[in-house]
Design a protein around this motif. Structure first.
Motif, PDB file in Angstrom:
ATOM      1  N   ASP A 103      30.240  58.822  36.641  1.00 31.81           N
ATOM      2  CA  ASP A 103      29.830  57.913  37.686  1.00 31.81           C
ATOM      3  C   ASP A 103      30.550  57.942  39.073  1.00 31.81           C
ATOM      4  N   ILE A 104      29.615  58.514  40.074  1.00 34.12           N
ATOM      5  CA  ILE A 104      30.204  58.799  41.263  1.00 34.12           C
ATOM      6  C   ILE A 104      30.165  57.682  42.164  1.00 34.12           C
ATOM      7  N   LYS A 105      29.195  56.660  41.889  1.00 35.89           N
ATOM      8  CA  LYS A 105      28.872  55.541  42.791  1.00 35.89           C
ATOM      9  C   LYS A 105      30.263  54.693  43.061  1.00 35.89           C
ATOM     10  N   SER A 106      31.038  54.548  42.092  1.00 35.91           N
ATOM     11  CA  SER A 106      32.191  53.823  42.244  1.00 35.91           C
ATOM     12  C   SER A 106      33.203  54.619  43.251  1.00 35.91           C
ATOM     13  N   PHE A 107      33.172  55.845  43.183  1.00 36.81           N
ATOM     14  CA  PHE A 107      33.988  56.652  44.181  1.00 36.81           C
ATOM     15  C   PHE A 107      33.524  56.242  45.649  1.00 36.81           C
ATOM     16  N   PHE A 108      32.287  56.412  45.841  1.00 39.69           N
ATOM     17  CA  PHE A 108      31.741  56.261  47.222  1.00 39.69           C
ATOM     18  C   PHE A 108      31.919  54.614  47.604  1.00 39.69           C
ATOM     19  N   ALA A 109      31.932  53.825  46.612  1.00 38.99           N
ATOM     20  CA  ALA A 109      32.150  52.392  46.968  1.00 38.99           C
ATOM     21  C   ALA A 109      33.561  52.280  47.411  1.00 38.99           C
ATOM     22  N   ASP A 110      34.629  52.745  46.598  1.00 41.37           N
ATOM     23  CA  ASP A 110      35.894  52.765  47.040  1.00 41.37           C
ATOM     24  C   ASP A 110      36.149  53.064  48.301  1.00 41.37           C
ATOM     25  N   LEU A 111      35.429  54.209  48.963  1.00 40.66           N
ATOM     26  CA  LEU A 111      35.577  54.712  50.031  1.00 40.66           C
ATOM     27  C   LEU A 111      34.628  53.949  50.974  1.00 40.66           C
ATOM     28  N   GLU A 112      34.076  52.939  50.552  1.00 37.30           N
ATOM     29  CA  GLU A 112      33.081  52.063  51.402  1.00 37.30           C
ATOM     30  C   GLU A 112      32.183  53.068  52.311  1.00 37.30           C
ATOM     31  N   LEU A 113      31.637  53.934  51.679  1.00 36.24           N
ATOM     32  CA  LEU A 113      30.751  54.847  52.347  1.00 36.24           C
ATOM     33  C   LEU A 113      29.490  54.441  52.553  1.00 36.24           C
ATOM     34  N   SER A 114      28.828  53.723  51.512  1.00 39.22           N
ATOM     35  CA  SER A 114      27.468  53.304  51.627  1.00 39.22           C
ATOM     36  C   SER A 114      27.497  52.409  52.588  1.00 39.22           C
ATOM     37  N   GLN A 115      28.358  51.584  52.880  1.00 36.01           N
ATOM     38  CA  GLN A 115      28.075  50.396  53.955  1.00 36.01           C
ATOM     39  C   GLN A 115      28.188  51.041  55.324  1.00 36.01           C
ATOM     40  N   HIS A 116      28.786  52.252  55.379  1.00 38.50           N
ATOM     41  CA  HIS A 116      28.775  52.833  56.829  1.00 38.50           C
ATOM     42  C   HIS A 116      27.879  54.203  57.023  1.00 38.50           C
ATOM     43  N   LEU A 117      27.080  54.331  56.204  1.00 32.95           N
ATOM     44  CA  LEU A 117      25.871  55.445  56.306  1.00 32.95           C
ATOM     45  C   LEU A 117      24.824  54.792  56.597  1.00 32.95           C
ATOM     46  N   THR A 118      23.849  55.648  57.376  1.00 28.81           N
ATOM     47  CA  THR A 118      22.359  54.856  57.639  1.00 28.81           C
ATOM     48  C   THR A 118      21.791  54.931  56.152  1.00 28.81           C
ATOM     49  N   PRO A 119      20.535  53.997  56.181  1.00 29.04           N
ATOM     50  CA  PRO A 119      20.047  53.643  54.916  1.00 29.04           C
ATOM     51  C   PRO A 119      19.395  55.165  54.493  1.00 29.04           C
ATOM     52  N   GLY A 120      18.838  55.858  55.679  1.00 23.43           N
ATOM     53  CA  GLY A 120      18.432  57.237  55.212  1.00 23.43           C
ATOM     54  C   GLY A 120      19.631  58.160  54.573  1.00 23.43           C
ATOM     55  N   ARG A 121      20.653  58.031  55.222  1.00 23.42           N
ATOM     56  CA  ARG A 121      21.790  59.121  54.625  1.00 23.42           C
ATOM     57  C   ARG A 121      22.268  58.624  53.211  1.00 23.42           C
ATOM     58  N   SER A 122      22.318  57.365  53.159  1.00 23.35           N
ATOM     59  CA  SER A 122      22.417  56.762  51.650  1.00 23.35           C
ATOM     60  C   SER A 122      21.743  57.233  50.583  1.00 23.35           C
ATOM     61  N   GLN A 123      20.347  56.997  51.076  1.00 21.10           N
ATOM     62  CA  GLN A 123      19.098  57.330  50.038  1.00 21.10           C
ATOM     63  C   GLN A 123      19.519  58.860  49.790  1.00 21.10           C
ATOM     64  N   GLY A 124      19.650  59.764  50.760  1.00 26.71           N
ATOM     65  CA  GLY A 124      19.848  61.212  50.679  1.00 26.71           C
ATOM     66  C   GLY A 124      20.819  61.457  49.441  1.00 26.71           C
ATOM     67  N   LEU A 125      21.956  60.780  49.818  1.00 30.44           N
ATOM     68  CA  LEU A 125      23.186  61.059  48.905  1.00 30.44           C
ATOM     69  C   LEU A 125      22.765  60.493  47.472  1.00 30.44           C
ATOM     70  N   GLU A 126      21.940  59.551  47.270  1.00 31.73           N
ATOM     71  CA  GLU A 126      21.565  59.200  46.175  1.00 31.73           C
ATOM     72  C   GLU A 126      20.584  60.426  45.390  1.00 31.73           C
ATOM     73  N   ALA A 127      19.819  60.786  46.347  1.00 31.23           N
ATOM     74  CA  ALA A 127      18.907  61.872  45.684  1.00 31.23           C
ATOM     75  C   ALA A 127      19.591  63.057  45.489  1.00 31.23           C
ATOM     76  N   MET A 128      20.735  63.663  46.026  1.00 29.18           N
ATOM     77  CA  MET A 128      21.789  64.490  45.753  1.00 29.18           C
ATOM     78  C   MET A 128      22.333  64.418  44.351  1.00 29.18           C
ATOM     79  N   VAL A 129      22.715  63.171  44.138  1.00 21.67           N
ATOM     80  CA  VAL A 129      23.361  62.759  42.820  1.00 21.67           C
ATOM     81  C   VAL A 129      22.348  63.011  41.689  1.00 21.67           C
ATOM     82  N   ARG A 130      21.176  62.264  41.895  1.00 20.38           N
ATOM     83  CA  ARG A 130      20.131  62.246  40.875  1.00 20.38           C
ATOM     84  C   ARG A 130      19.597  63.777  40.705  1.00 20.38           C
ATOM     85  N   THR A 131      19.442  64.529  41.483  1.00 19.20           N
ATOM     86  CA  THR A 131      19.077  65.976  41.433  1.00 19.20           C
ATOM     87  C   THR A 131      20.221  66.519  40.711  1.00 19.20           C
TER      88      THR A 131
END
Length: 145
Positions: free
Chosen positions: A103-131
């Motif tokens: 589960d890498i979502k917790s890693f990105f949450a710890d870095l507070e990355l999702s709060q600082h990425l645009t919605p498009g980049r956050s969705q892209g990051l999730e798409a990468m992980v899903r793929t």
């Protein structure tokens, strides 16, 4: 930087925490991406293109002799390229079944990355992980693990 020289999770967290503000953190992410080895024309195959990203992102996954997954990737956007390196750093040296369970979502949450990425980049990051997880499942089936 070769793919074997990627920073590990702890080094990423340490380097990220040394950045004083989000401008420095973005610069660090861009710096990571700049060190990503170039892909060959063959690796830029449409099968390696990630759906769901605003930018073009290619990720190739192959199995090493020891059964771990090897990654190659690229993007046409500097920050996204850095995010690719961060994702690869978390998954490097893992077996396909370990990638599926991680589960890498917790890693990105710890870095507070999702709060600082645009919605498009956050969705892209999730798409990468899903793929990557879906492709790891395919690798498990191919090797009957």
């Amino acid at each position: 930087m070769t793919m074997s020289n990627l920073p590990n999770k702890e080094k990423l967290i340490r380097n990220f925490s040394r950045c004083h503000d989000w401008e420095e953190k973005y610069l660090y992410i861009i710096e990571l991406g700049a060190q990503l080895p170039a892909l060959t024309a063959q690796q830029r195959h449409p099968n390696n293109l990630i759906n769901g990203c605003q930018s073009q992102v290619w990720i190739e996954m192959t199995l090493a002799e020891d059964g771990t997954v090897l990654f190659a990737g690229d993007s046409d956007a500097a920050i996204v390229k850095g995010l690719v390196v961060m994702v690869f750093s978390l998954y490097q040296h893992l077996l396909p079944q370990q990638i599926i369970k991680l589960d890498i979502k917790s890693f990105f949450a710890d870095l507070e990355l999702s709060q600082h990425l645009t919605p498009g980049r956050s969705q892209g990051l999730e798409a990468m992980v899903r793929t990557i997880r879906a492709r790891a499942e395919c690798l498990c089936m191919q090797t009957n693990v």
